[in-house]
Each structure stands twice: as C-alpha cells, then as structure tokens.
Design a protein around this motif. Structure first.
Motif, short mmCIF file in Angstrom:
data_model
loop_
_atom_site.label_atom_id
_atom_site.label_comp_id
_atom_site.label_asym_id
_atom_site.label_seq_id
_atom_site.Cartn_x
_atom_site.Cartn_y
_atom_site.Cartn_z
N TRP A 205 0.82 -1.12 -0.10
CA TRP A 205 0.21 0.15 0.00
C TRP A 205 0.79 1.34 0.14
CZ3 TRP A 205 0.87 2.98 4.18
CH2 TRP A 205 1.66 2.56 5.32
N THR A 206 0.25 2.46 -0.22
CA THR A 206 0.99 3.66 -0.39
C THR A 206 0.10 4.51 0.24
OG1 THR A 206 0.23 4.13 -2.77
CG2 THR A 206 2.35 3.09 -2.25
N PHE A 207 0.52 5.63 0.81
CA PHE A 207 -0.18 6.69 1.46
C PHE A 207 0.19 8.06 1.24
CE2 PHE A 207 -1.01 9.03 5.56
CZ PHE A 207 -2.50 9.08 5.39
N ILE A 208 -0.64 9.21 1.26
CA ILE A 208 -0.13 10.27 1.18
C ILE A 208 -0.93 11.20 2.12
CG2 ILE A 208 1.18 10.46 -0.70
CD1 ILE A 208 -1.18 11.61 -2.32
N LEU B 186 3.09 13.91 5.11
CA LEU B 186 3.59 12.36 5.32
C LEU B 186 3.24 11.46 4.03
CD1 LEU B 186 4.46 9.74 6.92
CD2 LEU B 186 2.01 9.48 7.59
N SER B 187 4.42 10.74 3.50
CA SER B 187 4.29 9.76 2.64
C SER B 187 4.81 8.58 3.15
CB SER B 187 4.92 10.36 1.36
OG SER B 187 6.43 10.55 1.54
N ALA B 188 4.02 7.38 2.56
CA ALA B 188 4.34 6.25 3.27
C ALA B 188 4.26 5.04 2.34
CB ALA B 188 3.70 5.86 4.55
N ARG B 189 4.91 3.92 2.57
CA ARG B 189 4.62 2.87 1.65
C ARG B 189 4.69 1.52 2.44
NH1 ARG B 189 9.84 4.63 0.02
NH2 ARG B 189 11.15 2.85 0.11
N GLY B 190 4.19 0.34 2.26
CA GLY B 190 4.47 -0.56 3.22
C GLY B 190 3.69 -1.87 2.84
N ASN B 191 3.93 -3.02 3.35
CA ASN B 191 3.34 -4.39 3.25
C ASN B 191 3.24 -4.96 4.33
OD1 ASN B 191 5.86 -5.59 3.77
ND2 ASN B 191 6.55 -4.99 1.81
#
Length: 204
Positions: free
Chosen positions: A36-39, A53-58
């Motif tokens: 997923w990605t998030f801003i 905030l910018s984020a990426r994860g699994n």
C-alpha cells in the motif's frame, strides 16, 4: 484506474472556537499484492504551517517520510524518516543521517496523521487497553534538531459503547472522546489540552 488497486480518500477538519483551523487531506492506495501507499497533508493558515507524510508498506515493513514547513515561505523546513518492521523501528533526521535502530517489542508506532488513529486505538485495546506508543515529536518546530524525533509515552484506551472509545496518555491528560466508523476508521474525536479551547476533529 488500475482495477487491482483500491483507492480511498478523505479529509479531516479540525474545529476550534467556532471555525476550521486545520485541514488534513489523505489518500490511501491498497494494491492486490497487499502492499500500500499513503499520502497526507495537514495544513493550517491560522498557524502558518503544513505537515506532510508519504508512506509505503506491506505485511512485513513500512517506510514513512515526514515533512514540515511554513505556508508563508512555501518551503519544507524539516524532514525525517521512520522504518517500522515486525521486530524493530529505526529513525533518521534526514536522508544524509545514519539510521538509529532499536527493537520494537510490544511498542506501537503512531505516524501522527488521523487516518492511522483507528488502527492505533484498536491495537491498544487489543493489548489489554494499555500500550507504549512511539510518536514523532511535533511540539516545537523551532527545535529542528529534535523535531520528528521519537517520543514514547504510555497510552490507554477503553470502550464506551458501539463505536465510541476513550483515549488517554501522552499530550492528553484528560480522556479524549474517540468515535470510529464501522470500518474502524477514525470518524471524530474531541479533546482539550490544558486550559485551551475544545477541539473537534471530524472526517468529512
């Protein structure tokens, strides 16, 4: 649109003293491979500031990048990165600094933005209603050497009824009213710090 990707968007508005003082927009993209990605951006004309905030994860790890600046100067003043794995957490003030890593243990990480509040509330509740929470410090923008640095406090959560909870700890000396929706996303929360105004944050 890529059919293998689910996109959700929203805006949180912070009300105090009869007006909207802060607006926080966000977008979450969930991919078919479970990554997923998030801003998100939190802006305030009243306080001449923005937080990004910018984020990426699994399922195994998440990477967060924070930024802070002044709207009037249209420039980012401070940045910081966090890495959260299953058994460790790491922080660096910017991309030129080395990572500082510590075991995560049973501690939780809260990346400031309201989209993640529902997950935090439920995680604390699932740990018996009490947990140590690591939060990036955003209290004093003038302290650039420590802004976004990790702070750890004990937080408590208890269930009231339906989707309503109470939340206490960290900057919240008095219990905060928290309302989640049926998906577990923060819908509304109401708090007051010290003798200041009552704040009401709502998902629009």
């Amino acid at each position: 649109m890529n059919l293998s990707m689910k996109v959700t968007k929203g805006v949180y508005e912070y009300y105090a003293e009869g007006q909207t003082l802060v607006v926080e927009s966000w977008e979450h993209r969930a991919h078919q491979d479970l990554s997923w990605t998030f801003i998100s951006d939190r802006t305030s004309l009243e306080f001449d500031s923005y937080l990004s905030l910018s984020a990426r994860g699994n399922t195994n790890e998440t990477f967060f990048r924070f930024g802070f600046g002044r709207l009037s100067k249209d420039t980012r003043l401070t940045v910081a990165d966090y890495y959260v794995g299953k058994d460790k957490i790491a922080f660096r003030q910017n991309s030129q600094c080395p990572w500082v890593e510590t075991p995560l243990g049973n501690r939780l990480f809260f990346p400031v933005m309201r989209y993640f509040s529902g997950d935090l509330i439920r995680a604390i509740y699932d740990q018996g209603g009490q947990a140590s929470v690591i939060v990036p410090s955003i209290g004093d923008p003038s302290d650039k050497d420590n802004f976004f640095s990790p702070t750890e406090t004990l937080r408590q959560v208890w269930h009231e009824s339906g989707f309503e909870y109470r939340y206490q700890g960290g900057p919240y000396k008095d219990p905060v009213k928290v309302f989640l929706n049926k998906e577990g996303l923060l819908q509304r929360y109401i708090w007051r710090q010290g003798h200041g105004p009552i704040w009401d944050c709502r998902l629009i």
